[in-house]
Motif scaffolding. Structure first.
Motif, mmCIF file in Angstrom:
data_model
loop_
_atom_site.group_PDB
_atom_site.id
_atom_site.type_symbol
_atom_site.label_atom_id
_atom_site.label_comp_id
_atom_site.label_asym_id
_atom_site.label_seq_id
_atom_site.Cartn_x
_atom_site.Cartn_y
_atom_site.Cartn_z
ATOM 1 N N ARG A 64 0.723 -1.154 0.101
ATOM 2 C CA ARG A 64 -0.084 -0.135 -0.113
ATOM 3 C C ARG A 64 1.082 1.178 0.034
ATOM 4 N NH1 ARG A 64 -4.445 -1.775 4.612
ATOM 5 N NH2 ARG A 64 -5.085 -3.746 3.404
ATOM 6 N N PHE A 65 0.584 2.149 -0.802
ATOM 7 C CA PHE A 65 1.209 3.594 -1.009
ATOM 8 C C PHE A 65 0.463 4.811 -0.507
ATOM 9 C CE2 PHE A 65 3.243 0.301 -3.475
ATOM 10 C CZ PHE A 65 4.822 0.752 -3.580
ATOM 11 N N PHE A 66 1.123 5.554 0.155
ATOM 12 C CA PHE A 66 0.345 6.963 0.780
ATOM 13 C C PHE A 66 1.202 7.808 0.417
ATOM 14 C CE2 PHE A 66 -1.028 3.132 3.205
ATOM 15 C CZ PHE A 66 -2.122 3.242 3.201
ATOM 16 N N ILE A 67 0.434 8.917 -0.334
ATOM 17 C CA ILE A 67 1.133 10.345 -0.544
ATOM 18 C C ILE A 67 1.271 10.838 0.630
ATOM 19 C CG2 ILE A 67 -0.890 11.253 -1.423
ATOM 20 C CD1 ILE A 67 2.676 11.951 -2.823
ATOM 21 N N ARG A 90 3.881 0.628 2.319
ATOM 22 C CA ARG A 90 3.481 -0.073 3.610
ATOM 23 C C ARG A 90 3.439 -1.736 3.112
ATOM 24 N NH1 ARG A 90 -0.981 2.408 6.873
ATOM 25 N NH2 ARG A 90 0.555 4.028 6.984
ATOM 26 N N ASN A 91 3.979 -2.744 4.006
ATOM 27 C CA ASN A 91 3.614 -4.013 3.750
ATOM 28 C C ASN A 91 2.896 -4.289 4.728
ATOM 29 O OD1 ASN A 91 3.599 -6.682 3.372
ATOM 30 N ND2 ASN A 91 5.688 -6.958 3.793
ATOM 31 N N SER A 92 1.601 -4.613 4.498
ATOM 32 C CA SER A 92 0.567 -4.805 5.716
ATOM 33 C C SER A 92 0.461 -6.462 5.918
ATOM 34 C CB SER A 92 -0.817 -4.319 5.384
ATOM 35 O OG SER A 92 -1.221 -4.992 4.039
ATOM 36 N N LYS A 151 3.051 -12.002 7.737
ATOM 37 C CA LYS A 151 4.272 -13.142 7.689
ATOM 38 C C LYS A 151 4.932 -13.230 6.484
ATOM 39 C CE LYS A 151 2.447 -16.330 11.362
ATOM 40 N NZ LYS A 151 1.738 -17.508 11.530
ATOM 41 N N ILE A 152 4.336 -12.248 5.494
ATOM 42 C CA ILE A 152 4.984 -12.339 4.120
ATOM 43 C C ILE A 152 5.854 -10.926 3.803
ATOM 44 C CG2 ILE A 152 4.391 -12.299 1.469
ATOM 45 C CD1 ILE A 152 1.764 -13.660 2.499
ATOM 46 N N GLY A 153 7.053 -11.147 3.318
ATOM 47 C CA GLY A 153 7.918 -9.825 3.069
ATOM 48 C C GLY A 153 7.817 -9.714 1.556
ATOM 49 N N ASN A 204 5.663 -3.806 7.938
ATOM 50 C CA ASN A 204 6.806 -2.646 7.899
ATOM 51 C C ASN A 204 6.497 -1.732 6.821
ATOM 52 O OD1 ASN A 204 9.245 -1.408 8.305
ATOM 53 N ND2 ASN A 204 10.285 -3.063 8.545
ATOM 54 N N SER A 205 7.252 -0.474 6.901
ATOM 55 C CA SER A 205 6.892 0.570 5.998
ATOM 56 C C SER A 205 8.189 1.247 5.607
ATOM 57 C CB SER A 205 6.132 1.745 6.838
ATOM 58 O OG SER A 205 4.869 1.369 7.221
ATOM 59 N N THR A 206 8.186 1.822 4.605
ATOM 60 C CA THR A 206 9.506 2.361 3.835
ATOM 61 C C THR A 206 9.187 3.577 3.408
ATOM 62 O OG1 THR A 206 10.250 0.177 3.089
ATOM 63 C CG2 THR A 206 11.307 1.993 1.934
#
Length: 227
Positions: A75-78, A104-106, A109-111, A143-145
């Motif tokens: 998921r991407f957020f501006i 964002r990886n919601s 258990k999956i990368g 995690n979020s980047t």
């Protein structure tokens, strides 16, 4: 002949073997066979019920496992988008576009593996610049980047005619842009990696007369699709 006031009465006769109704009697073997068939039918129904119950339970377990292992797309957020030069009288010469997007990886258990990621800015569905923003990296579950960068100089391909279009829209109160992020990703499920998917995230933004992104777009989710 009988008298007219006499009603004849027929006296029954003893039934003979010919007119006697015979009753069929079944042998012991017949009744044993019937009991055996009944038991076989009951056992078959019981076994079928057990098999159907096992299949139903296995289906529920498989569905739960599928839901837990089915990867969700990132998921991407501006968060920030600005072109401050819009607010300056002679901003065309030093125009600079900045952006900040959260990936964002919601998944629990999956990368997610990302290949090189590139960003392109659009105005009126025409590219006005772009650049690579990230090298290959792995994003842990939950995690979020932060993806941020600047388009300026040769990376911001805006000529004088396009700039005048910006100013015309600014005079109306807002300028509409679109920021597209493109990468190739893979999902990591335990020790298994999925095939590669070409991912596109499109962030629509509106910039006000001051060159800053309007507050209503902050944190807005960007539609994501695969090709």
């Amino acid at each position: 002949m009988y008298p007219q006031d006499h009603v004849p009465i027929q006296i029954g006769t003893t039934p003979t073997p010919d007119n006697r109704q015979l009753k069929r009697r079944h042998t012991a073997r017949y009744y044993m066979h019937r009991v055996q068939e009944s038991l076989t039918t009951r056992v078959s129904k019981f076994i079928c019920a057990i098999c159907l119950g096992i299949l139903f339970f296995a289906g529920i377990v498989a569905f739960i496992v599928y839901l837990s292992l089915r990867p969700h797309r990132p998921r991407f957020f501006i968060q920030q988008f600005s072109l401050p030069a819009l607010a300056q009288p002679n901003g065309f010469e030093n125009a600079e576009l900045t952006f900040n997007v959260t990936a964002r990886n919601s998944n629990h258990k999956i990368g997610v593996y990302y290949d090189d990621m590139a960003v392109t800015a659009y105005y009126d569905d025409q590219s006005i610049g772009g650049r690579p923003v990230l090298f290959p990296f792995y994003q842990e579950p939950k995690n979020s980047t932060i993806i941020f960068g600047t388009l300026s100089g040769t990376r911001l391909t805006v000529d004088n005619r396009r700039w005048m279009q910006f100013l015309t829209d600014r005079a109306r109160g807002k300028v509409m842009f679109r920021l597209e992020l493109v990468s190739t990703i893979r999902f990591k499920i335990s020790t298994w990696d999925s095939k590669r998917h070409k991912m596109h995230a499109n962030c629509q933004v509106e910039v006000g007369a001051d060159g800053m992104m309007m507050a209503s777009y902050v944190g807005h989710r960007c539609p994501t699709y695969f090709t």
